[in-house]
Design an enzyme around this catalytic site. Structure first.
Site, short mmCIF file in Angstrom:
data_model
loop_
_atom_site.label_atom_id
_atom_site.label_comp_id
_atom_site.label_asym_id
_atom_site.label_seq_id
_atom_site.Cartn_x
_atom_site.Cartn_y
_atom_site.Cartn_z
N LYS A 1 -17.58 42.07 43.99
CA LYS A 1 -16.74 41.37 43.03
C LYS A 1 -15.63 40.61 43.77
O LYS A 1 -15.34 39.46 43.46
CB LYS A 1 -16.13 42.37 42.03
CG LYS A 1 -15.68 41.71 40.76
CD LYS A 1 -15.64 42.65 39.59
CE LYS A 1 -15.17 41.88 38.35
NZ LYS A 1 -15.10 42.70 37.18
N LYS B 1 -36.52 40.59 40.32
CA LYS B 1 -36.25 41.95 39.84
C LYS B 1 -35.75 41.91 38.39
O LYS B 1 -34.88 41.10 38.06
CB LYS B 1 -35.18 42.59 40.73
CG LYS B 1 -34.81 43.98 40.29
CD LYS B 1 -33.57 44.52 40.95
CE LYS B 1 -33.21 45.84 40.29
NZ LYS B 1 -31.89 46.31 40.50
N LYS C 1 -30.56 43.07 33.61
CA LYS C 1 -29.75 42.45 32.55
C LYS C 1 -29.01 41.23 33.08
O LYS C 1 -28.88 40.23 32.40
CB LYS C 1 -28.69 43.45 32.05
CG LYS C 1 -29.16 44.37 30.99
CD LYS C 1 -28.01 45.18 30.44
CE LYS C 1 -27.33 46.04 31.49
NZ LYS C 1 -28.09 47.23 31.92
P1 ADP Z 1 -29.48 46.30 35.24
O1 ADP Z 1 -29.84 45.72 36.60
O2 ADP Z 1 -30.35 45.74 34.17
O3 ADP Z 1 -27.99 46.17 34.93
P2 ADP Z 1 -28.88 49.04 35.81
O4 ADP Z 1 -28.23 48.65 37.11
O5 ADP Z 1 -27.99 49.50 34.70
O6 ADP Z 1 -29.80 47.84 35.31
O7 ADP Z 1 -29.98 50.14 36.14
C1 ADP Z 1 -29.98 51.46 35.70
C2 ADP Z 1 -31.08 52.21 36.44
O8 ADP Z 1 -32.36 51.57 36.28
C3 ADP Z 1 -30.82 52.28 37.95
O9 ADP Z 1 -31.13 53.57 38.37
C4 ADP Z 1 -31.76 51.28 38.56
O10 ADP Z 1 -32.16 51.69 39.84
C5 ADP Z 1 -32.92 51.23 37.55
N1 ADP Z 1 -33.47 49.85 37.49
C6 ADP Z 1 -32.86 48.78 36.95
N2 ADP Z 1 -33.63 47.67 37.06
C7 ADP Z 1 -34.76 48.05 37.70
C8 ADP Z 1 -35.95 47.37 38.13
N3 ADP Z 1 -36.13 46.08 37.90
N4 ADP Z 1 -36.89 48.09 38.75
C9 ADP Z 1 -36.73 49.41 38.97
N5 ADP Z 1 -35.63 50.10 38.61
C10 ADP Z 1 -34.65 49.45 37.99
#
Ligand code: ADP
Ligand code: TRP
Length: 320
Positions: free
Chosen positions: A110, A189, A192
């Protein structure tokens, strides 16, 4: 062995969250004593709309229950329902070197983007350490991005134990197999932050639409293709049985198919895969009291454990 993990309620869960994290949490509840919580205090570092945060928290609980998290086997609770953790955080904060937190990636990134970070984001890893240490957790299943935070947690526990005598159990990260690997609708990947997600409980019509719009390459239909390099195939193989995957892989290697056909197969298999969970999700959504009761029971069990550990830490450092 006690397993513990938290997931932030920053939006509806998507396929990446399921295959990268949630599915493994659910599998681990069979083997070990498990604590899973919805990290709403962590989410407060990004979600600043109170109604939204409350909705997200409840949605997260219903999603996890619908996906098979069994409150009889695992303790499911909301992070802020255990105030002992926030108290423990302060005890840990007093021994946390600034430099340790300055190196942590959420804050560092950030700052590197020129954005101003608040003290909550800066001390986020200390709250996470308190989350883990408060339950004497041995194993913390997390995605790769969280390994650094587990290291911080271990450092803080070692240093507290060194100053005040054996107080905390040292946890270990259990890195989740598919974490970071599930591709999104653009082939990057799924996340969100990239706006390329397909939600687990997305309305079926909208899910099918998103699948039909998944980006593909423009190679000719006749051309044989390597399934391992194709994100559409990667998604299909998350849902389909091994025999169906083999057949699909053979089709790729043979060539002579259109991506529309694969997308339809993916939509069908994804719809079936989550059909039961979707029905359970509706059951929980129409019984909010049941969900509230499950979370209250979980919080009660979690508080009993965290209270004992907090008292131990308070006595060790002399505030009790
Ligand atoms: P985002 O990237 O959508 O904000 P988060 O960081 O909140 O998702 O992810 C929450 C959990 O889900 C973490 O443990 C992360 O490793 C897993 N995760 C998120 N996106 C993926 C992905 N594309 N493939 C595998 N695991 C993921
Ligand atoms: N920071 C974790 C994430 O963003 C969520 C989390 C909060 C967590 N507290 C935790 C995970 C304790 C494991 C253990 O994914």
């Amino acid at each position: 062995m006690r397993v513990l993990s938290g997931i932030q309620p920053t939006g509806r869960f998507h396929w990446g969250n399921y295959f990268g994290a949630i599915r493994q949490y659910i599998a681990l509840q069979q083997e070990d004593e498990a604590y899973y919580f919805i990290a709403n205090l962590h989410a407060l570092t990004t979600v600043r709309d109170p109604g939204q945060l409350r909705r997200n928290t409840l949605d997260a609980a219903m999603d996890l229950l619908a996906l098979g998290l069994d409150p009889q086997r695992a303790t499911l609770f909301v992070q802020s329902d255990v105030p002992e953790v926030s108290e423990l955080m302060w005890l840990l904060m007093t021994g946390t070197p600034m430099g340790l937190l300055e190196r942590c990636h959420a804050f560092k990134e950030k700052k590197a983007r020129g954005l101003s970070a608040d003290a909550g984001l800066f001390s986020y890893p200390v709250l996470m350490a308190a989350d883990i240490l408060a339950y004497d957790a041995n194993w913390v299943p997390v995605g790769e991005d969280q390994i650094q935070h587990i290291e911080v947690c271990r450092d803080l526990a070692v240093s507290f134990n060194h100053s005040f005598g054996e107080t905390f159990v040292l946890p270990q990260a259990k890195v989740l197999a598919a974490s970071g690997k599930v591709p999104g609708t653009d082939g990057e990947k799924m996340s969100k932050s990239y706006n390329n997600t397909i939600e687990i409980f997305e309305d079926v019509k909208s899910m099918r639409k998103k699948i039909m719009r998944i980006v593909t390459d423009s190679r000719a239909m006749e051309e044989p293709k390597d399934p391992a390099l194709d994100h559409l195939y990667q998604l299909y193989s998350l849902f389909a049985e091994p025999a169906a995957c083999e057949e699909m892989a053979a089709l790729y290697r043979r060539g002579g198919f259109g991506y529309g056909q694969i997308k339809k197969a993916l939509a069908d298999v994804a719809e079936t895969y989550f059909a039961e969970a979707r029905a359970r999700r509706e059951h929980f959504a129409s019984n909010p009291d049941l969900v509230a009761q499950i979370l209250a029971d979980g919080a009660c069990r979690a508080r009993a454990k965290a209270g004992a550990v907090l008292a131990r830490a308070q006595r060790a450092c002399g505030v009790k």
